[in-house]
Scaffold this motif. Structure first.
Motif, PDB file in Angstrom:
ATOM      1  N   ALA A 123      -0.828  13.214   0.116  1.00 15.02           N
ATOM      2  CA  ALA A 123      -0.256  12.200   1.006  1.00 15.02           C
ATOM      3  C   ALA A 123       0.589  11.209   0.212  1.00 15.02           C
ATOM      4  O   ALA A 123       1.693  10.830   0.632  1.00 15.02           O
ATOM      5  N   ALA A 124       0.096  10.778  -0.943  1.00 13.69           N
ATOM      6  CA  ALA A 124       0.832   9.824  -1.759  1.00 13.69           C
ATOM      7  C   ALA A 124       2.163  10.402  -2.229  1.00 13.69           C
ATOM      8  O   ALA A 124       3.166   9.692  -2.337  1.00 13.69           O
ATOM      9  N   ARG A 125       2.188  11.686  -2.482  1.00 16.42           N
ATOM     10  CA  ARG A 125       3.396  12.329  -2.990  1.00 16.42           C
ATOM     11  C   ARG A 125       4.394  12.651  -1.884  1.00 16.42           C
ATOM     12  O   ARG A 125       5.611  12.647  -2.122  1.00 16.42           O
ATOM     13  N   ARG A 126       3.897  12.918  -0.673  1.00 16.18           N
ATOM     14  CA  ARG A 126       4.764  13.566   0.307  1.00 16.18           C
ATOM     15  C   ARG A 126       4.948  12.826   1.633  1.00 16.18           C
ATOM     16  O   ARG A 126       5.791  13.216   2.443  1.00 16.18           O
ATOM     17  N   LEU A 127       4.163  11.783   1.880  1.00 16.35           N
ATOM     18  CA  LEU A 127       4.372  11.028   3.113  1.00 16.35           C
ATOM     19  C   LEU A 127       5.742  10.368   3.112  1.00 16.35           C
ATOM     20  O   LEU A 127       6.186   9.830   2.090  1.00 16.35           O
ATOM     21  N   ARG A 128       6.386  10.367   4.276  1.00 18.91           N
ATOM     22  CA  ARG A 128       7.624   9.609   4.420  1.00 18.91           C
ATOM     23  C   ARG A 128       7.309   8.118   4.450  1.00 18.91           C
ATOM     24  O   ARG A 128       6.207   7.708   4.848  1.00 18.91           O
ATOM     25  N   ASP A 129       8.257   7.308   4.021  1.00 21.24           N
ATOM     26  CA  ASP A 129       8.080   5.863   4.096  1.00 21.24           C
ATOM     27  C   ASP A 129       7.760   5.453   5.528  1.00 21.24           C
ATOM     28  O   ASP A 129       8.185   6.111   6.486  1.00 21.24           O
ATOM     29  N   LEU A 152      -9.038   2.524  -0.379  1.00 20.81           N
ATOM     30  CA  LEU A 152      -8.602   1.159  -0.626  1.00 20.81           C
ATOM     31  C   LEU A 152      -7.708   1.063  -1.859  1.00 20.81           C
ATOM     32  O   LEU A 152      -6.757   0.267  -1.887  1.00 20.81           O
ATOM     33  N   ILE A 153      -7.989   1.881  -2.855  1.00 22.82           N
ATOM     34  CA  ILE A 153      -7.129   1.882  -4.038  1.00 22.82           C
ATOM     35  C   ILE A 153      -5.775   2.509  -3.717  1.00 22.82           C
ATOM     36  O   ILE A 153      -4.721   2.010  -4.144  1.00 22.82           O
ATOM     37  N   LEU A 154      -5.773   3.598  -2.933  1.00 17.65           N
ATOM     38  CA  LEU A 154      -4.497   4.221  -2.557  1.00 17.65           C
ATOM     39  C   LEU A 154      -3.613   3.243  -1.801  1.00 17.65           C
ATOM     40  O   LEU A 154      -2.389   3.214  -2.007  1.00 17.65           O
ATOM     41  N   ALA A 155      -4.207   2.421  -0.939  1.00 20.45           N
ATOM     42  CA  ALA A 155      -3.418   1.436  -0.189  1.00 20.45           C
ATOM     43  C   ALA A 155      -2.646   0.527  -1.137  1.00 20.45           C
ATOM     44  O   ALA A 155      -1.483   0.174  -0.886  1.00 20.45           O
ATOM     45  N   ARG A 156      -3.273   0.137  -2.238  1.00 13.97           N
ATOM     46  CA  ARG A 156      -2.612  -0.745  -3.204  1.00 13.97           C
ATOM     47  C   ARG A 156      -1.580   0.008  -4.043  1.00 13.97           C
ATOM     48  O   ARG A 156      -0.560  -0.552  -4.437  1.00 13.97           O
ATOM     49  N   GLU A 157      -1.839   1.282  -4.292  1.00 11.21           N
ATOM     50  CA  GLU A 157      -0.919   2.063  -5.123  1.00 11.21           C
ATOM     51  C   GLU A 157       0.386   2.410  -4.409  1.00 11.21           C
ATOM     52  O   GLU A 157       1.388   2.710  -5.075  1.00 11.21           O
ATOM     53  N   LEU A 158       0.379   2.369  -3.077  1.00 11.90           N
ATOM     54  CA  LEU A 158       1.582   2.740  -2.319  1.00 11.90           C
ATOM     55  C   LEU A 158       2.449   1.539  -1.971  1.00 11.90           C
ATOM     56  O   LEU A 158       3.306   1.621  -1.082  1.00 11.90           O
ATOM     57  N   ARG A 159       2.238   0.448  -2.655  1.00 10.66           N
ATOM     58  CA  ARG A 159       3.079  -0.747  -2.475  1.00 10.66           C
ATOM     59  C   ARG A 159       4.566  -0.358  -2.544  1.00 10.66           C
ATOM     60  O   ARG A 159       4.986   0.431  -3.385  1.00 10.66           O
ATOM     61  N   GLY A 160       5.344  -0.946  -1.634  1.00 13.54           N
ATOM     62  CA  GLY A 160       6.778  -0.760  -1.655  1.00 13.54           C
ATOM     63  C   GLY A 160       7.291   0.350  -0.754  1.00 13.54           C
ATOM     64  O   GLY A 160       8.502   0.485  -0.567  1.00 13.54           O
TER      65      GLY A 160
END
Length: 245
Positions: free
Chosen positions: A125-131, A165-173
């Motif tokens: 999800a982190a790699r491939r989700l659209r903004d 919860l960590i992923l939420a912070r890593e996807l900033r921006g």
């Protein structure tokens, strides 16, 4: 579908809460990839239900702990809608046992699905989700209530909450929201299996609304988090349990 159609992946989408989420997202106009572990008949039934209501769906088998299978799940979403906008990770395994008696092979299988599987899906999800997309994972209110015999399951879901919860912070921006839904006792096949009528009735009284949750109750919460209306909620664990302490 139009080029503006949003696409969702729902793991564990053939039964229970996952199926309710898949049909609910389809009702909101999303094209849905119904991920399933092994029961193709149930998955195809979910697709048929969605299509009968005018939606778009396809069923794809994937072991969520297998990174190659999960990558193929995302490939199917790309083919269906040109990209991935929503990931709802509802697949999971539950084993109940006192900690003293727990079979460690059962523990390993549980953690492979619930912890490794969550990590594998979150990584894709982190790699491939659209903004502007959304990720919704599933925990359990037992992380807080600490019912006996739920030690292994609650531990695995505690890990799910931490990953989320960590992923939420890593996807900033990227304007991607990442949240976790933690249901209380919910009338699914997995929850009801092996429980006496007396135990089920007792669990139904644990919250002030004095009933079990339903898959559709939980699906409404997940659909809200995945929708534009829920996009200001981010990095949270929502305990959808009728007010159970």
């Amino acid at each position: 579908m139009t080029e503006n159609t949003r696409t969702a992946i729902v793991t564990g989408g053939s039964r229970g809460i996952g199926r309710a989420v898949a049909t609910r997202l389809a009702a909101d106009g999303l094209a849905v990839v119904v991920g399933y572990a092994g029961n193709r008949a149930d998955a195809e039934s979910a697709v048929t239900e969605i299509e009968a209501a005018g939606g778009t769906a396809t069923a794809v088998q994937a072991d969520v702990a297998d990174e190659h299978a999960v990558a193929a799940l995302f490939d199917a979403a790309d083919a269906l809608g040109g990209g991935v906008d929503v990931v709802v990770h509802a697949a999971g395994r539950m084993v109940l046992s006192p900690i003293a008696d727990l079979d460690l092979d059962d523990l390993d299988a549980l953690h492979r699905t619930n912890i490794r599987g969550t990590f594998v899906v979150a990584r894709q999800a982190a790699r491939r989700l659209r903004d502007d997309g959304s990720v919704v994972t599933f925990s359990t209110s037992v992380v807080a209530t600490q019912f006996p015999t739920y030690g292994a399951y609650a531990a695995s879901k505690g890990a799910t909450e931490a990953i989320t919860l960590i992923l939420a912070r890593e996807l900033r921006g990227r304007r991607i929201t990442v949240n976790c839904v933690a249901p209380g006792p919910t009338a699914t096949e997995m929850f009801l299996d092996g429980k006496s009528d007396e135990l089920v009735a007792d669990l139904a009284q644990q919250n002030p609304l004095e009933r079990l949750g339903t898959p559709s109750d939980i699906a409404e919460v997940a659909a809200f988090l995945a929708s534009p209306a829920g996009h200001w909620v981010n990095g949270q664990v929502l305990r959808a349990n009728g007010g159970m302490a």
